[in-house]
Every structure is written in structure tokens, then in C-alpha cells.
Enzyme design. Structure first.
Site, PDB file in Angstrom:
ATOM      1  N   HIS A  78       0.818  -1.002  -0.076  1.00 56.72           N
ATOM      2  CA  HIS A  78      -0.069  -0.026  -0.089  1.00 56.72           C
ATOM      3  C   HIS A  78       0.749   1.330  -0.058  1.00 56.72           C
ATOM      4  CE1 HIS A  78      -3.254  -2.689   1.984  1.00 56.72           C
ATOM      5  NE2 HIS A  78      -3.040  -3.004   0.716  1.00 56.72           N
ATOM      6  N   HIS A 236      -9.518  -2.248  -4.634  1.00 57.19           N
ATOM      7  CA  HIS A 236      -8.386  -2.490  -3.893  1.00 57.19           C
ATOM      8  C   HIS A 236      -7.403  -3.493  -4.421  1.00 57.19           C
ATOM      9  CE1 HIS A 236      -6.004  -2.664  -0.440  1.00 57.19           C
ATOM     10  NE2 HIS A 236      -5.779  -3.960  -0.551  1.00 57.19           N
ATOM     11  N   ASP A 240      -3.294  -2.796  -5.209  1.00 54.87           N
ATOM     12  CA  ASP A 240      -2.379  -3.714  -4.671  1.00 54.87           C
ATOM     13  C   ASP A 240      -1.502  -4.069  -6.185  1.00 54.87           C
ATOM     14  OD1 ASP A 240      -2.931  -4.380  -1.896  1.00 54.87           O
ATOM     15  OD2 ASP A 240      -4.214  -6.110  -2.583  1.00 54.87           O
ATOM     16  N   HIS A 263      -0.801 -11.138  -4.867  1.00 56.60           N
ATOM     17  CA  HIS A 263       0.584 -10.811  -4.965  1.00 56.60           C
ATOM     18  C   HIS A 263       1.680 -11.572  -5.581  1.00 56.60           C
ATOM     19  CE1 HIS A 263      -1.006  -7.621  -2.260  1.00 56.60           C
ATOM     20  NE2 HIS A 263      -1.514  -8.373  -1.346  1.00 56.60           N
TER      21      HIS A 263
HETATM   22 ZN   LIG Z   1      -3.978  -4.688  -0.242  1.00 59.50          ZN
END
Ligand SMILES: [Zn+2]
Length: 307
Positions: A78, A236, A240, A263
Site C-alpha cells: 500500500h 483494492h 495492490d 501478490h
Molecule cells: Zn492490499
């Protein structure tokens, strides 16, 4: 021109997964320095950690960086998204604990803190990484692709069984301050069952109260105050993605598409991209190209205000 912060910017909070308190300070640095983290709570050995994709330790829930001495910093995505989205190319981020504070679960406190302090231009032109060949990585029914494009663009598609999340898609050109305006206030989200499982295994200890993550339970949003956007989860995921892509080490000029990606997959995409001969080249940005990078054209009044 390259930019750094005009002075130190300080944030205090707790790590989402560790629950540990941490103080994070973004400090100005010189041109060509890049973004580095430094653990100030460790007195010996190498405490500097580069914000780079090739030191990412694979973890599904957050992005953790580990240097060659084994010193790590967790949940960097973030603050990295905020730096990229504000157009900060150089900074030293000092932290006195193992995990970046989660704050409200979004990037907007970082964006507001950075922009309130202001940016300082540095005597060096911005360099960007231009994507020349399309590269895709897949894992089960998830995929991440980066393809040539004259501007950075992020498309994201998610599909969850929980009725309150369901299918969401969003596509955004990252120029003209759109990250700060459209994505920066969207918070981390999770399912109630996952929180219970994570806490049983010692994770998500800082997120128990629902103050720093949106918690979904089937067709309900259990967090007080509800959602900031109807499609807050996909926004969101885009936040990311920008943070994880910022670990390329320079602004990436290309079109990213994530389908249920996380991720780990975005990091594999960067590793594959840089391992593919002829897939990228470093370019010095002229004024026209620099004006299209994330952060260019960001206007203070357009940054969301949150309680
Ligand atoms: Zn996040």
C-alpha cells in the site's frame, strides 16, 4: 524530472498480520536512489532492503521484502502504491518494526501524508520501463498479463462466491492522478471465515476489529460504516497491483490485466517479464511521456477525504 518528498513524513500504526506497532518515516533522498526500506529497530548487519521485485518473499496475503542478510519488511504494497501514485521516485523509508502499519487498510493516509508534505523535484530525468512484448503468467484459474501500451493501464477482474463481492471488473488509465482519485481509498478486504482461520494461525491480528479491513460474510458487509465504493474490492486489487508493479524499480509503461490475481502472481509476472529477452527497455521520459505517468496531474482537492 524525478521527485522525492520535501521532508520526512511520519505514520504510526499497527501491522495487519503481526499486530505489532510500528512507526514509518518516508525520508527525502537523492536522484537515482530509488525506493529503499531501512529497519531502525535492528542495530547490526545490513538493515537496508531494496523495494525490488527480486527480493520479494512469496506470501499469498501480502508482499514481504527480504534482503540478503535475511532482514525483512512486510505488507509494503500500500505504501508502494501511494509512492507510485504520487510520482515519488526516490525515498528512504525507515521503519522500527517488521511490518508496514496498515492504517485504515487503504493507501489514502499515505497519499494525503505525502502530498501534504509536498514533492521536491530532483535534477535528473525520470526513467521508465517500457514493455515491448506481452507476457502472461497463470496459476489455476488466475492470470496476470502485461502488454505493450503507451500509458500505464490496469484492468482487473475478480469473481468471489460471496454474494456481497461477486463478479467485479474495472479498467483504469493510471495517468492524471487517477490512482489517488479512484483507487487510493479502497481498503483491504477479507471474508469472515478467512479472518478466523488467519487468526487461528497467528495472522491478521491487527485487523480483528474491522477498522482496517472490509469484512464480508456471504451477502453481508459486517464492517461498521459499510463500503466506500460499491466495487471497493476490485479497486483494492488494482491498488495492490500498482504497489506490486512499483517493485519493478521504475514506472512501468504497459497494460496490466489481472484475473483473480494476487501478490504472488503479480510478482511472478515481473520475474517472467524481466527474464524474457527483449520484453522491456529502459527509456528516459520526455515531457510528454512523463505527463502520462502515475502521479502526474494529481490535484490535492481530488484526493478522497476519509474519517
Ligand atoms: Zn492490499
Amino acid at each position: 524530472m524525478q521527485a522525492t518528498v520535501r521532508g520526512p513524513v511520519v505514520f504510526n500504526g499497527r501491522g495487519l498480520h503481526s499486530g505489532k506497532p510500528a512507526r514509518l518515516t518516508i525520508r527525502p533522498s537523492m536522484a537515482e536512489h530509488g525506493i529503499w526500506f531501512r529497519r531502525t529497530d535492528i542495530d547490526s548487519g545490513d538493515t537496508l532492503i531494496p523495494a525490488r521485485y527480486d527480493v520479494v518473499h512469496q506470501s499469498p496475503l501480502c508482499t514481504t521484502l527480504v534482503n540478503s542478510a535475511g532482514v525483512s519488511v512486510g505488507t509494503v504494497e500500500h505504501v508502494m502504491a501511494a509512492l507510485a501514485g504520487c510520482g515519488v521516485h526516490n525515498a528512504l523509508i525507515e521503519i522500527d518494526g517488521p511490518e508496514v502499519p496498515i492504517l485504515d487498510g487503504s493507501a489514502v493516509p499515505f497519499v494525503r501524508g505525502i502530498m501534504q508534505r509536498g514533492l521536491r523535484r530532483l535534477p535528473a530525468q525520470v526513467r521508465a520501463i517500457e514493455v515491448l512484448k506481452a507476457v502472461t503468467v497463470t496459476q489455476g484459474d488466475a492470470s496476470a498479463t502485461i502488454a505493450p501500451s503507451g500509458v500505464m493501464r490496469i484492468d482487473f477482474h475478480i469473481d468471489f462466491d460471496d454474494a456481497a463481492i461477486g463478479r467485479q471488473s474495472k479498467s483504469l488509465n493510471m495517468s492524471n492522478g487517477s490512482f489517488a482519485r479512484e483507487l487510493s481509498d479502497s481498503r483491504t478486504f477479507c471474508r469472515k471465515g478467512d479472518v478466523e482461520k488467519m487468526q487461528a494461525s497467528g495472522l491478521a491480528l491487527g485487523g480483528a476489529a474491522g477498522e482496517n479491513a472490509v469484512v464480508f460474510d456471504g451477502d453481508r458487509v459486517t464492517s461498521p460504516g459499510g463500503l466506500r465504493h460499491m466495487d471497493e474490492p476490485v479497486r483494492h486489487k488494482m491498488l495492490d497491483a500498482l504497489g506490486d508493479l512499483a517493485l519493478a524499480g521504475a514506472p512501468l509503461v504497459g497494460h496490466y490485466t489481472g484475473v483473480r490475481a494476487g501478490h504472488t502472481l503479480t510478482n511472478q509476472l515481473l520475474r517472467t517479464l524481466f527474464a524474457t529477452p527483449g520484453a522491456t527497455r529502459m527509456v528516459t521520459c520526455d515531457a510528454g511521456m512523463a505527463a502520462l505517468l502515475p502521479g502526474a496531474g494529481l490535484v490535492w482537492d481530488e484526493i478522497p477525504q476519509v474519517a
